[in-house]
Design an enzyme around this catalytic site. Sequence first.
Site, PDB file in Angstrom:
ATOM      1  N   THR A  95       0.804  -1.227   0.000  1.00 51.58           N
ATOM      2  CA  THR A  95       0.000   0.000   0.000  1.00 51.58           C
ATOM      3  C   THR A  95       0.835   1.275   0.000  1.00 51.58           C
ATOM      4  O   THR A  95       0.282   2.367   0.101  1.00 51.58           O
ATOM      5  CB  THR A  95      -0.929   0.029   1.229  1.00 51.58           C
ATOM      6  OG1 THR A  95      -0.126  -0.023   2.418  1.00 51.58           O
ATOM      7  CG2 THR A  95      -1.904  -1.138   1.208  1.00 51.58           C
ATOM      8  N   LYS A  96       2.152   1.157  -0.106  1.00 49.93           N
ATOM      9  CA  LYS A  96       3.002   2.332   0.016  1.00 49.93           C
ATOM     10  C   LYS A  96       3.059   3.120  -1.302  1.00 49.93           C
ATOM     11  O   LYS A  96       2.709   2.627  -2.368  1.00 49.93           O
ATOM     12  CB  LYS A  96       4.408   1.932   0.461  1.00 49.93           C
ATOM     13  CG  LYS A  96       4.452   1.339   1.866  1.00 49.93           C
ATOM     14  CD  LYS A  96       3.964   2.334   2.908  1.00 49.93           C
ATOM     15  CE  LYS A  96       4.212   1.892   4.333  1.00 49.93           C
ATOM     16  NZ  LYS A  96       3.407   0.777   4.784  1.00 49.93           N
ATOM     17  N   ASN A  97       3.580   4.356  -1.198  1.00 48.52           N
ATOM     18  CA  ASN A  97       3.634   5.243  -2.364  1.00 48.52           C
ATOM     19  C   ASN A  97       4.546   4.698  -3.456  1.00 48.52           C
ATOM     20  O   ASN A  97       4.325   4.954  -4.637  1.00 48.52           O
ATOM     21  CB  ASN A  97       4.090   6.636  -1.941  1.00 48.52           C
ATOM     22  CG  ASN A  97       3.128   7.296  -0.974  1.00 48.52           C
ATOM     23  OD1 ASN A  97       2.067   6.749  -0.658  1.00 48.52           O
ATOM     24  ND2 ASN A  97       3.478   8.478  -0.494  1.00 48.52           N
TER      25      ASN A  97
END
Length: 377
Positions: free
Chosen positions: A181-183
């Site tokens: 879910t990270k950038n």
Amino acid sequence: MNKVEFYRHHLEQEEIDSITAALGGIFLTAGPLTRRFEAEFADYLGCRAVVGVYSCTSALFLCLKAFGIGPGDEVITTPMTFVATANAVLETGARPIFVDVEPGTGNLDAERIEAAISDRTRAILPVHLYGLMCDMRRIRAIADRHRLRVIEDAAHCVEGTRAGVRPGELGDAACFSFYATKNLTSGEGGAISVNDPELAAELKLMRSHGIDRDAADRYSGAYRHWDMVRMGYKLNMFDLQAALLLPQLAKIEGRLARRREIARRYRGALTALPGVELPREIEDSVHAHHLFTIWVDPEHRDTILSGLEAAGIGVAVNYRALHLLTHYRERFGFKPGDFPVAESIGARTISLPFYPKMSDSEVDRVIEAVGVLSRES
């Protein structure tokens, strides 16, 4: 009506082509793509070196071990974070010492740090919560006064700055996450940024069993015997992760701009809602906008969560106060009231859908649903 998912990744054909090419190459483990990513990510961050690892948890653990932290030592950190931050400290045999957080941001409160320092304290481990950097100038000054290491948990904060400072610029090391879910994402993955070449070399040894030649070195050129020169672990990044990450680096600022636009829409619509508070923004900061959270009345938080889910809106809670989770309560005897600001934020938090692929109509659906539920509560 389709569900507005809590998160959708933004991997595109370029990432698919990159990992397909990697699958057709020689190296699946740490190899030339890992080295290329390390170099390009270091260039983006403006640091001297990056060490690719399997996860941010791995990064935190390796940094703590590299600084000689272990049984009998203490590391000051925040109770408003994911469990991995404090768990990495426990894994070394040291003890996390929690310090309460700022009421407006949820970040480690620098005003409270020195009161928690003892003769066993070895490091400060701040977390740049949601993508907003902590006050690193103050934290660095405190660390220097007491001769402590600073390891930044920058899992939420690749793109952030504060007062002209980037993650890893004032810390001895900064740890990044490339979780799903990270950038920047490779499903799982992490990295450490440092400005000390000797520390970078030590971390590279430690991430790969403590042996003095990594896979790329062992299988390039004439064979040469390798040696195990220190205790190490199996925590390296591998080329399939790097293949997914490399194309995303060129897109990171454009995707930040879209998240910033969504954040402006959320803030503009949600600020005036009854019973809804938003974390404070800090002047002279660039927010990395990893998460968008709202804080609501704790008596109604779970009802609003359920109502959003019933309306087809994906939600999460980032985070409940760590010290009140079962393991920490049972192991250390923590109880409600120990860190009241973190507890208050943890009891009020709702994380909303927030990612570049969200359409304006999906953002509007979230805003409408939050508005209806806040007025009903």
